[in-house]
Design a protein around this motif. Structure first.
Motif, PDB file in Angstrom:
ATOM      1  N   ILE A  43      -1.193  -1.636 -10.644  1.00 59.43           N
ATOM      2  CA  ILE A  43      -1.100  -1.178  -9.251  1.00 59.43           C
ATOM      3  C   ILE A  43      -2.462  -0.773  -8.718  1.00 59.43           C
ATOM      4  O   ILE A  43      -2.864  -1.161  -7.614  1.00 59.43           O
ATOM      5  CB  ILE A  43      -0.125   0.010  -9.160  1.00 59.43           C
ATOM      6  N   GLU A  44      -3.190  -0.027  -9.515  1.00 63.21           N
ATOM      7  CA  GLU A  44      -4.515   0.444  -9.088  1.00 63.21           C
ATOM      8  C   GLU A  44      -5.438  -0.711  -8.740  1.00 63.21           C
ATOM      9  O   GLU A  44      -6.160  -0.682  -7.759  1.00 63.21           O
ATOM     10  CB  GLU A  44      -5.161   1.250 -10.226  1.00 63.21           C
ATOM     11  N   ASP A  45      -5.383  -1.727  -9.585  1.00 65.82           N
ATOM     12  CA  ASP A  45      -6.336  -2.817  -9.461  1.00 65.82           C
ATOM     13  C   ASP A  45      -5.808  -3.966  -8.607  1.00 65.82           C
ATOM     14  O   ASP A  45      -6.419  -5.012  -8.526  1.00 65.82           O
ATOM     15  CB  ASP A  45      -6.678  -3.332 -10.873  1.00 65.82           C
ATOM     16  N   TRP A  46      -4.622  -3.765  -8.016  1.00 64.38           N
ATOM     17  CA  TRP A  46      -3.898  -4.867  -7.396  1.00 64.38           C
ATOM     18  C   TRP A  46      -4.727  -5.625  -6.361  1.00 64.38           C
ATOM     19  O   TRP A  46      -4.756  -6.857  -6.338  1.00 64.38           O
ATOM     20  CB  TRP A  46      -2.601  -4.351  -6.770  1.00 64.38           C
ATOM     21  N   THR A  47      -5.427  -4.909  -5.490  1.00 63.37           N
ATOM     22  CA  THR A  47      -6.171  -5.569  -4.402  1.00 63.37           C
ATOM     23  C   THR A  47      -7.204  -6.544  -4.959  1.00 63.37           C
ATOM     24  O   THR A  47      -7.487  -7.570  -4.361  1.00 63.37           O
ATOM     25  CB  THR A  47      -6.892  -4.551  -3.510  1.00 63.37           C
ATOM     26  N   ARG A  48      -7.772  -6.209  -6.113  1.00 61.79           N
ATOM     27  CA  ARG A  48      -8.740  -7.097  -6.732  1.00 61.79           C
ATOM     28  C   ARG A  48      -8.014  -8.182  -7.537  1.00 61.79           C
ATOM     29  O   ARG A  48      -8.364  -9.347  -7.503  1.00 61.79           O
ATOM     30  CB  ARG A  48      -9.655  -6.296  -7.671  1.00 61.79           C
ATOM     31  N   PHE A  49      -6.960  -7.719  -8.234  1.00 63.54           N
ATOM     32  CA  PHE A  49      -6.291  -8.618  -9.180  1.00 63.54           C
ATOM     33  C   PHE A  49      -5.565  -9.770  -8.494  1.00 63.54           C
ATOM     34  O   PHE A  49      -5.567 -10.891  -8.969  1.00 63.54           O
ATOM     35  CB  PHE A  49      -5.303  -7.830 -10.045  1.00 63.54           C
ATOM     36  N   TYR A  50      -4.967  -9.514  -7.324  1.00 59.33           N
ATOM     37  CA  TYR A  50      -4.105 -10.559  -6.770  1.00 59.33           C
ATOM     38  C   TYR A  50      -4.912 -11.774  -6.325  1.00 59.33           C
ATOM     39  O   TYR A  50      -4.396 -12.883  -6.287  1.00 59.33           O
ATOM     40  CB  TYR A  50      -3.186  -9.993  -5.670  1.00 59.33           C
ATOM     41  N   LEU A  51      -6.222 -11.553  -6.033  1.00 61.60           N
ATOM     42  CA  LEU A  51      -7.062 -12.722  -5.714  1.00 61.60           C
ATOM     43  C   LEU A  51      -7.206 -13.614  -6.943  1.00 61.60           C
ATOM     44  O   LEU A  51      -7.106 -14.841  -6.861  1.00 61.60           O
ATOM     45  CB  LEU A  51      -8.437 -12.255  -5.232  1.00 61.60           C
ATOM     46  N   HIS A  52      -7.436 -12.966  -8.104  1.00 62.04           N
ATOM     47  CA  HIS A  52      -7.512 -13.725  -9.361  1.00 62.04           C
ATOM     48  C   HIS A  52      -6.189 -14.445  -9.626  1.00 62.04           C
ATOM     49  O   HIS A  52      -6.161 -15.605 -10.028  1.00 62.04           O
ATOM     50  CB  HIS A  52      -7.814 -12.781 -10.528  1.00 62.04           C
ATOM     51  N   LEU A  53      -5.104 -13.719  -9.393  1.00 63.10           N
ATOM     52  CA  LEU A  53      -3.769 -14.270  -9.645  1.00 63.10           C
ATOM     53  C   LEU A  53      -3.534 -15.506  -8.781  1.00 63.10           C
ATOM     54  O   LEU A  53      -3.102 -16.551  -9.272  1.00 63.10           O
ATOM     55  CB  LEU A  53      -2.727 -13.199  -9.340  1.00 63.10           C
ATOM     56  N   LEU A  54      -3.863 -15.370  -7.496  1.00 58.13           N
ATOM     57  CA  LEU A  54      -3.687 -16.495  -6.575  1.00 58.13           C
ATOM     58  C   LEU A  54      -4.498 -17.697  -7.029  1.00 58.13           C
ATOM     59  O   LEU A  54      -4.015 -18.830  -7.046  1.00 58.13           O
ATOM     60  CB  LEU A  54      -4.131 -16.094  -5.169  1.00 58.13           C
TER      61      LEU A  54
END
Ligand SMILES: Nc1ncnc2c1ncn2[C@@H]1O[C@H](COP(=O)(O)OP(=O)(O)OP(=O)(O)O)[C@@H](O)[C@H]1O
Ligand SMILES: [Mg+2]
Lengths: 249, 249
Positions: A43-54
C-alpha cells in the motif's frame, strides 16, 4: 459453489498461520516479513509500484500474444506442409533446452536493451506449449471422422478448418493456459536483462536493498497477474468450447 | 434397369493378408442391396474402397458407367460409428455433407429432422442425444448429402433389439419416399432380409461373393413377415451359406 471457494479458504488459512508463526517466533522482517507487513509495504509503495505492474502486465500480454501466435503458426506449418514436421520437430524441443537465463544476456548483446529481446524471451517461453498442444490436437483427430470427411470429398482446407481445428481447440486451450502463466515469468526474467520499469526491476532493487517485504510484494503481484491471465484464458475457453462444458455437467 | 454402382473384380490386401478377392457386385438405381458377411470379413474395407479412401490392387469401381476407382466424394457415406461432430449442433451436423460438396439447404434439413422425430433437437449437441437419435441424425446427414448412392455401414448394430426394429422400419419408410440407391452392410440376417431387395453374401479371409439372394417379400413390408414360415425358409438358406463361408477359411 462451495468447492470453488475452498482454495480461498486454504489461502486465508496459510496467511493466518504465517502471520501467527512470524509473530510468535519473532522472525525479523528482513528475513521473512509477515503478510500484514507485506500488505502494508504494498500500500505504501503503491503509487510507484503500479507503474512497474502496468509495464510488466503489458509486456507479458504483448509477449504472450506474440508467442501464442508464433506457436500456432509453427504448429499449422508443421502440420500442413508435408515433410516439415519430421526434420523440424526436434529443433522445437531443443529450443526449450537452452536456459532462458543464459540466452537472455546473449539477446541483449545481439539486439540491445529495447523491446525486441524481451519479446523474444517471452515468445521462446510461450510458443512451445502452444505448438505441442496444437500439433497433438491436430494429430489426434478422430480417425473415423477423418475417414468420413475424406470419403465425402472434403478438400484439405475443409478437413483442416471444419475438422482438425475445432477438434484440437480443447487441446490448444490447454497449451494457451500454460503459456499464459509462463508469460508473466518470462516478462519478469526479461526485465532483469536491463529495463527501466517492471516488476523484475522493482524486485532487483528491493532485494539489493534488503527490502524483503517489497520482494514479496513483487512475488504476490506476479502470482496475481498469472492467475488473472489464466482466468481470462479459461473464460475464452468456456466461450469457444461450449459443447464440452455441457458434457461435463 | 441400369446398374448405378458396380464393382468389377475388386481385390485388396493389407500386406500379406488378402482381404478382398475378386469381388463383383452391382446396385441398380433405386435398389436396396445388402452386403452380409461375418465380422472382420472386410465389409468396412469394401466401403473404404468405394469411397476412394483406399485403392484396390485390381479391379475397378464404376458409378453410372464412369470409372471412379480411387476417387473421393462420389458416394454418400454413413460410418459404422455415428461420427457426428461433437462441437456442432444436430442441425449443423446434418448439413455437413451439403456443406462439403453441395449447396446448403437448411430448410430441407429442418424438415427432415422433423420427420425423423428430432424436432426440438435442432440446436442440441450430439452428446445430448440417445444412440438411436444419433444414428438417425447421421442417416439424415447421409440422405441430405448431394450424392445419389448411400453406403450405410452397420448403422444399427449398436442399438438394442427394439430400437433397431424401429429404426429399420423408419429407414424403409424414408427410403421408399426418397428413392435413393442404398448399399447396406450388416452381419445380421434378419436385418438384411427385412430391409433389402437383394443380399450379397461374403465369405471370410479373403472375402469373396458366395451367393446372391433376391429377397421375395413384397413391399411395403411390416415386421410380421419376420415370423412367417417363408421368412424362416429363406433365413435358413442364407444362414447356411454364411456358415459355409465362415468355415471355408
Ligand atoms: N488399415 C488396415 N491395415 C491392416 N489391416 C486392416 C486395416 N483395416 C482393416 N484391416 C483388417 O481387414 C479385415 C477386415 O476389416 P473390416 O473392418 O473391413 O471388417 P468388417 O467386415 O467391417 O468387420 P466388422 O463387421 O467387425 O465391422 C480385418 O481382419 C482387419 O483386421
Ligand atoms: Mg466394419
Amino acid at each position: 459453489m462451495k468447492k470453488r471457494w475452498s482454495a480461498i479458504w486454504l489461502l486465508l488459512f496459510i496467511l493466518i498461520g504465517w502471520e501467527a508463526a512470524g509473530r510468535w517466533m519473532e522472525v525479523p522482517a528482513w528475513l521473512l516479513p509477515s503478510p500484514l507487513k507485506i500488505f502494508q509495504a504494498g500500500i505504501e509503495d503503491w503509487t510507484r509500484f503500479y507503474l512497474h505492474l502496468l509495464s510488466t502486465a503489458s509486456l507479458s500480454l504483448g509477449g504472450f500474444l506474440t508467442g501464442a501466435a508464433a506457436g500456432l503458426l509453427a504448429a499449422v506449418l508443421l502440420h500442413r506442409v508435408p515433410g516439415l514436421r519430421h526434420p523440424l520437430y526436434p529443433f522445437i524441443i531443443l529450443s526449450q533446452n537452452v536456459p532462458v537465463i543464459v540466452l537472455a544476456p546473449l539477446l541483449v548483446i545481439w539486439f540491445g536493451f529495447g523491446l525486441l529481446p524481451k519479446v523474444i524471451v517471452i515468445t521462446l517461453v510461450c510458443f512451445f506449449p502452444v505448438t505441442i498442444a496444437a500439433l497433438d490436437g491436430f494429430k489426434q483427430t478422430d480417425r473415423d471422422l477423418v475417414h468420413y470427411f475424406t470419403m465425402s470429398g472434403a478438400s484439405k482446407k475443409q478437413l483442416f478448418w471444419k475438422l482438425e481445428v475445432p477438434h484440437s481447440l480443447p487441446s490448444i486451450f490447454s497449451g494457451l493456459k500454460i503459456a499464459a502463466t509462463y508469460s508473466v515469468m518470462g516478462a519478469v526474467i526479461s526485465e532483469w536483462l536491463g529495463s527501466k520499469q517492471g516488476i523484475g526491476v522493482y524486485m532487483t532493487l528491493a532485494s539489493s536493498s534488503f527490502r524483503t517485504d517489497r520482494v514479496f510484494v513483487a512475488i504476490f503481484a506476479i502470482m496475481l497477474l498469472s492467475l488473472l491471465f489464466f482466468f481470462v484464458i479459461v473464460l475464452l475457453e468456456r466461450y469457444f468450447v461450449r459443447y464440452q462444458r455441457k458434457e461435463l455437467r | 434397369m441400369m446398374a448405378q454402382l458396380e464393382l468389377q473384380n475388386v481385390s485388396l490386401s493389407f500386406g500379406e493378408k488378402q482381404i478382398l478377392d475378386s469381388v463383383n457386385l452391382h446396385v441398380n438405381q433405386g435398389e436396396f442391396v445388402t452386403i452380409l458377411g461375418p465380422s472382420g470379413s472386410g465389409k468396412s474395407t469394401l466401403f473404404h474402397l468405394i469411397g476412394g479412401l483406399l485403392q484396390p490392387e485390381k479391379g475397378s469401381i464404376l458409378l453410372d458407367q464412369n470409372k471412379i476407382t480411387g476417387e473421393r466424394g462420389h458416394i454418400s457415406y454413413m460410418p459404422q460409428s455415428a461420427s457426428l461432430l461433437p462441437w456442432r449442433t444436430v442441425l449443423q451436423n446434418v448439413i455437413l455433407g451439403q456443406e462439403l460438396t453441395g449447396v446448403k439447404d437448411t430448410a430441407a434439413a429442418r424438415q427432415m429432422l422433423q420427420k425423423a422425430g428430432l424436432a426440438g433437437y435442432e440446436n442440441a449437441y450430439p452428446h445430448e442425444l440417445s444412440g438411436g437419435m444419433k444414428q438417425r441424425a447421421a442417416f439424415i446427414r447421409a440422405l441430405l448429402s448431394p450424392q445419389s448412392v448411400i453406403c450405410l455401414d452397420e448403422p444399427f448394430s449398436a442399438l438394442d433389439e427394439l430400437t433397431r426394429l424401429e429404426m429399420q422400419k423408419w429407414l424403409l419408410s424414408i427410403w421408399q419416399e426418397h428413392q435413393k440407391t442404398i448399399l447396406f452392410v450388416t452381419h445380421n440376417i434378419d436385418e438384411a432380409l427385412f430391409l433389402s431387395d437383394r443380399i450379397v453374401v461374403l465369405s471370410q479371409k479373403p472375402a469373396r461373393v458366395l451367393r446372391e439372394f433376391e429377397v421375395p417379400f413384397p413391399r411395403p413390408r411390416s415386421e410380421e413377415i419376420l415370423l412367417t414360415p417363408e421368412f424362416l425358409e429363406v433365413k435358413k438358406e442364407v444362414y447356411y451359406t454364411l456358415k459355409q463361408g465362415a468355415s471355408m477359411s
